[in-house]
Scaffold this motif. Structure first.
Motif, mmCIF file in Angstrom:
data_model
loop_
_atom_site.group_PDB
_atom_site.id
_atom_site.type_symbol
_atom_site.label_atom_id
_atom_site.label_comp_id
_atom_site.label_asym_id
_atom_site.label_seq_id
_atom_site.Cartn_x
_atom_site.Cartn_y
_atom_site.Cartn_z
ATOM 1 N N GLU A 133 18.265 -0.830 0.176
ATOM 2 C CA GLU A 133 16.841 -0.305 -0.337
ATOM 3 C C GLU A 133 16.468 0.806 0.642
ATOM 4 O OE1 GLU A 133 14.237 -3.600 0.075
ATOM 5 O OE2 GLU A 133 14.811 -4.414 -1.701
ATOM 6 N N ILE A 134 15.436 1.493 0.127
ATOM 7 C CA ILE A 134 14.764 2.479 1.075
ATOM 8 C C ILE A 134 13.579 1.967 1.484
ATOM 9 C CG2 ILE A 134 13.681 4.751 1.355
ATOM 10 C CD1 ILE A 134 15.567 5.657 -1.441
ATOM 11 N N THR A 135 13.390 1.902 2.944
ATOM 12 C CA THR A 135 12.303 1.116 3.519
ATOM 13 C C THR A 135 11.506 2.245 4.526
ATOM 14 O OG1 THR A 135 13.682 0.398 5.501
ATOM 15 C CG2 THR A 135 13.064 -0.997 3.531
ATOM 16 N N PRO A 136 10.184 2.460 4.497
ATOM 17 C CA PRO A 136 9.542 1.914 3.454
ATOM 18 C C PRO A 136 9.089 3.136 2.496
ATOM 19 C CG PRO A 136 8.218 2.998 5.404
ATOM 20 C CD PRO A 136 9.705 3.157 5.504
ATOM 21 N N GLY A 184 7.403 -2.062 -4.953
ATOM 22 C CA GLY A 184 8.111 -2.448 -3.727
ATOM 23 C C GLY A 184 8.972 -1.247 -3.277
ATOM 24 N N ASP A 185 9.821 -1.608 -2.237
ATOM 25 C CA ASP A 185 10.699 -0.662 -1.687
ATOM 26 C C ASP A 185 11.849 -0.371 -2.962
ATOM 27 O OD1 ASP A 185 9.424 -0.109 0.747
ATOM 28 O OD2 ASP A 185 10.564 -1.993 1.557
ATOM 29 N N SER A 186 12.035 0.815 -3.100
ATOM 30 C CA SER A 186 13.025 1.276 -4.085
ATOM 31 C C SER A 186 14.348 0.767 -3.657
ATOM 32 C CB SER A 186 12.897 2.546 -4.389
ATOM 33 O OG SER A 186 11.682 3.098 -4.847
ATOM 34 N N LYS A 187 15.277 0.437 -4.916
ATOM 35 C CA LYS A 187 16.686 0.094 -4.530
ATOM 36 C C LYS A 187 17.795 1.074 -4.720
ATOM 37 C CE LYS A 187 16.141 -3.961 -6.732
ATOM 38 N NZ LYS A 187 14.584 -4.284 -6.667
ATOM 39 N N LYS A 209 10.850 15.696 -2.529
ATOM 40 C CA LYS A 209 10.535 14.295 -2.513
ATOM 41 C C LYS A 209 10.479 13.785 -1.204
ATOM 42 C CE LYS A 209 11.578 9.646 -4.386
ATOM 43 N NZ LYS A 209 12.297 8.812 -5.337
ATOM 44 N N ASN A 210 9.212 13.433 -0.502
ATOM 45 C CA ASN A 210 8.856 12.702 0.608
ATOM 46 C C ASN A 210 8.569 11.423 0.422
ATOM 47 O OD1 ASN A 210 10.051 15.115 2.021
ATOM 48 N ND2 ASN A 210 8.037 15.741 2.382
ATOM 49 N N GLY A 211 8.333 10.871 -0.493
ATOM 50 C CA GLY A 211 7.918 9.361 -0.774
ATOM 51 C C GLY A 211 7.655 9.258 -2.359
ATOM 52 N N GLU A 212 7.537 8.004 -2.658
ATOM 53 C CA GLU A 212 7.462 7.684 -4.238
ATOM 54 C C GLU A 212 5.994 8.237 -4.845
ATOM 55 O OE1 GLU A 212 9.654 6.376 -6.224
ATOM 56 O OE2 GLU A 212 10.812 6.623 -4.542
ATOM 57 N N ASN A 221 -9.765 8.426 -6.079
ATOM 58 C CA ASN A 221 -8.244 8.044 -6.087
ATOM 59 C C ASN A 221 -8.120 7.472 -4.618
ATOM 60 O OD1 ASN A 221 -5.354 9.197 -7.456
ATOM 61 N ND2 ASN A 221 -5.177 8.638 -5.188
ATOM 62 N N ASN A 222 -7.913 6.237 -4.832
ATOM 63 C CA ASN A 222 -7.414 5.470 -3.394
ATOM 64 C C ASN A 222 -6.220 4.837 -3.450
ATOM 65 O OD1 ASN A 222 -10.134 5.780 -2.613
ATOM 66 N ND2 ASN A 222 -10.771 3.775 -3.175
ATOM 67 N N THR A 223 -5.467 5.580 -2.277
ATOM 68 C CA THR A 223 -4.083 5.080 -2.249
ATOM 69 C C THR A 223 -3.980 4.402 -0.995
ATOM 70 O OG1 THR A 223 -3.210 7.337 -3.175
ATOM 71 C CG2 THR A 223 -1.686 5.929 -1.986
ATOM 72 N N LEU A 224 -3.444 3.083 -1.127
ATOM 73 C CA LEU A 224 -3.370 2.399 0.053
ATOM 74 C C LEU A 224 -1.936 2.390 0.826
ATOM 75 C CD1 LEU A 224 -4.955 0.550 -2.660
ATOM 76 C CD2 LEU A 224 -5.837 -0.685 -0.658
ATOM 77 N N ASN A 225 -1.470 1.343 0.925
ATOM 78 C CA ASN A 225 0.059 1.719 1.994
ATOM 79 C C ASN A 225 0.828 2.320 0.809
ATOM 80 O OD1 ASN A 225 -0.835 0.310 4.206
ATOM 81 N ND2 ASN A 225 -0.340 -1.775 3.318
ATOM 82 N N ALA A 226 1.528 3.322 1.501
ATOM 83 C CA ALA A 226 2.586 4.001 0.546
ATOM 84 C C ALA A 226 3.495 4.491 1.807
ATOM 85 C CB ALA A 226 2.155 5.256 -0.292
ATOM 86 N N GLY A 227 5.046 4.324 1.366
ATOM 87 C CA GLY A 227 5.934 4.693 2.371
ATOM 88 C C GLY A 227 6.148 6.196 2.225
#
Ligand code: CU
Length: 707
Positions: free
Chosen positions: A201-204, A193-196, A66-69, A232-238
């Protein structure tokens, strides 16, 4: 109703596969075999995260890096990334990002999928082109033909939310169908939002994604045709485990399929096309690079623009004969990639991270499935893949102010020397890869079928492994914090594998254990760079706060994987089942004494599933062992074991409406997920370079309405 139906059908909803994934031909005879896939259906399984890859954690032998949500890279029996063949509705997806921020399952959101399947163990050559590490298949909802000539309106709405990141998803599939036509449209919007976790929290780790699909299917007599488009349009994702975050992933995906299902023959033809534009940045979602004085250091701001264009086709002919079937086919996947790194504060700055990359595979195969006797089934097959890879010449400007001395001047000169040396090599490479496999199943009585399989599988080097010419982290998502450099002359990997197991399917208890041993020659792994220029360049970059020293070079080494995994189900009574999924894998270098990087710790899932007429409830414990077998080469950190407890329930309010709710990580356990990578973004709660924690307690709910 006999006990088989009563006990085994609910099991099938969770684990069976073949029958439901692909309708079998009426003429096809049953060849003895073992259960060779594991399927999770979203209707029957509560899923909180937005990333379909998270479902892999519930499957034997499978897991997720896992490198991001929205960035889950499939792992199976210790192999991951490009070693796993991932397809969506039979279509291969080329990631748009050179760090696999959009790993293939990014394009099959949870709200859209009907099921996710893994092939257990050795994969038949007809399933896909490069299956050295396994095969994962996602099926999306597409609507169903009705029995009438009149058009009916039907659909499915799915809404969900979870507390761990205040995330929510809303989606709807709408269709107009009759016996011959399906017109369908799908719309989805999700964000979080950012995961807790217990401690911060994990930012971002926030995300935001939109998707819509349009499709059509036609069915008459023996013919079936479909055409689908998805945006498929992904916008901001950490992506806290990577040096940059997703700013945009704009993708257009086309696929079309034709099936002719005759009495003795079945022909399947498929074409697909994908076009992905991706932006990422180190200065939008995370704290931008700082100078020692704590002010933004604009010279270290980086944005990257990457593109991927893919085209695929596959033609498969199946012929059903008295004792089984023949399968033959040809397939192709053509991919182009480009990536340029920019500095928003210095327009003249650029690095051709990858330029004019091509990776084209053409494959041909023949496969035979036959009954050797009433109790013995055999599958054998062979495939040839011709893989062409190439890169255009690269260039760079790391001295945007045209300084005539100083660090940017020196670094730019060294970068030009690296580029010149890369450009002087023969970059066009061709590999001829031969795969074969054989699987023998013997029904031995006592409800037991024994199984033995053997295979040779090959994988040509990825474009990153061959054409990463400057020491950078564009590695298909390794996320080990190391910089890498490629080698155009890499050889393909060749794996030889044996696998043993049995299926025991009793009236109340069933178990499907498998053990395997896989030797990989020319395994591609980063080894310490010996070249002075590359090392000096990386050191200079590190001195300027742009990455780590001591880069690794992709090289052919030797490696071995072995392990075992199982799934089992015990019906305690007609309402209560105990479900077990367990996985253990070892991965080692053979040329030196070292373990392989990012291998899943041993783990076991125990689930109690309770069923009533209109509701179900589940209690799961998932236990991970310590992982002390880590890669010294990749500077991999050990992790401690842990147990998380999940509870969930589903309630059928009516035939068409279902409500579900659950709590993941009920006890809010703070744990380090061995496969989650290390933090690369400033965070008061997690040190830079520390292992990213697993997510904290999350209450989640979903509603599904089929109308
Ligand atoms: Cu990216």
């Amino acid at each position: 109703m006999n006990s088989f139906i009563r006990y085994v059908v609910p099991v099938c909803a969770l684990t069976c596969n073949a029958a439901y994934a692909q309708p079998t031909n009426v003429e096809e005879i049953v060849v003895i075999g073992v259960q060779d896939t594991h399927t999770v259906r979203t209707d029957d399984t509560m899923v909180a995260p937005a990333d379909t890859a998270e479902l892999l954690k519930k499957m034997p032998g499978a897991n997720v890096n896992k490198n991001g949500e929205l960035t889950g890279i499939a792992q199976y029996r210790g192999m991951f990334g490009d070693r796993i063949n991932v397809s969506i509705n039979g279509t291969h997806i080329n990631s748009g990002g050179p760090n696999a921020m959009d790993a293939p399952l990014h394009y099959a959101p949870v709200a859209l999928i009907e099921s996710l399947s893994i092939s257990r163990g050795i994969v038949p050559v007809s399933v896909g082109q490069e299956t050295i590490g396994g095969h994962v298949e996602a099926h999306t909802y597409g609507g169903e033909f009705s029995n009438s000539n009149d058009f009916e309106f039907a659909g499915r709405a799915y809404v969900g939310g979870q507390t761990v990141n205040s995330g929510n998803v809303a989606s709807s599939l709408l269709s107009m169908t009759n016996r011959n036509h399906i017109f369908r449209a799908f719309l989805m919007q999700e964000q979080g939002g950012d995961s807790k976790f217990d401690g911060g929290e994990i930012t971002p780790s926030e995300y935001d994604r939109n998707r819509w699909d349009l499709g059509y299917s036609y069915n008459r007599g023996n013919h079936e045709f479909s055409l689908d488009f998805a945006r498929n349009n992904t916008l901001n994702a950490g992506n806290a485990a990577l040096p940059m975050d997703i700013m945009a992933l704009d993708s257009d995906l086309w696929r079309s399929r034709y099936v002719w299902d005759g009495a003795d023959y079945k022909v399947t033809a498929q074409v697909s096309k994908s076009s992905i534009l991706h932006w990422m940045s180190n200065n939008s979602l995370r704290q931008p690079p700082q100078t020692a004085a704590g002010t933004p250091d604009g010279m270290r701001f980086r944005n990257a623009r990457t593109t991927s264009e893919g085209e695929g086709f596959a033609i498969k002919v199946e012929r059903f004969v008295d004792n089984g079937a023949w399968r033959a086919g040809i397939d192709g996947n053509l991919a182009e990639h480009g990536a340029v790194i920019l500095n928003p504060n210095a327009p003249a700055f650029f690095i051709d991270n990858f330029r004019g990359i091509e990776r084209d595979i053409l494959g041909v195969y023949l496969e035979r499935e036959l009954s050797l006797s009433d109790r013995t089934g055999l599958e054998i097959g062979a495939r040839y893949n011709r893989v062409n890879t190439d890169s255009a010449q690269v260039t760079v400007n790391m001295n945007p102010m045209n300084a005539t001395a100083g660090m940017p001047f020196m670094m730019n000169n060294m970068a030009h020397m690296l580029a010149a040396r890369f450009n002087a090599q023969d970059l066009s490479q061709t590999d001829g890869d031969v795969d074969w496999f054989a699987r023998l199943s013997i029904e031995a009585g006592y409800d037991t079928t024994w199984y033995v399989g053997a295979a040779r599988k090959m994988r040509a080097p990825s474009y990153q492994e061959r054409y990463l010419w400057m020491p950078l982290t564009s590695t298909g998502g390794l996320a080990d914090g190391k910089n890498y450099i490629g080698d155009p002359n890499l050889s393909p990997e060749t794996a030889h594998e044996i696998e043993l197991g049995f299926d025991y399917v009793g009236s109340r208890f069933s178990i499907y254990p498998r053990a395997y041993y896989k030797e990989v020659t020319d395994f591609i792994q980063g080894i310490p760079v010996t070249d002075m220029l590359t090392n000096n360049f990386a050191q200079m970059m590190a001195n300027m706060g742009m990455g780590a020293p001591d880069p690794l070079q992709f090289a052919n080494v030797d490696a071995t994987y072995y392990g075992m995994d199982l799934e089992a189900l015990y019906s305690i009574n007609s309402q209560l089942d105990l479900r077990v999924v367990a996985s253990a894998v070892r991965g080692q270098r053979d040329d030196i004494s070292d373990d392989l990087y990012r291998i899943s710790p041993d783990n076991i899932l125990l689930g109690l599933d309770y069923r009533q007429d209109d509701w179900t409830a589940s209690l799961e414990t998932i236990t991970y062992a310590d992982q002390s077998r880590v890669s010294r080469t990749n500077l991999e950190a050990q992790t401690d074991g842990y147990t998380v407890i999940n509870v969930s329930g589903r309630w059928n309010i009516s035939n068409t409406l279902e409500l579900g709710a659950g709590i993941n990580n009920l006890l809010d356990e703070r744990y380090d997920d061995h496969l989650a990578g290390y933090n690369r973004a400033y965070n008061p709660d997690v040190a830079i370079g520390a292992r990213l924690p697993g997510l904290g307690r999350s209450l989640y709910g979903r509603m599904m309405w089929n109308f």
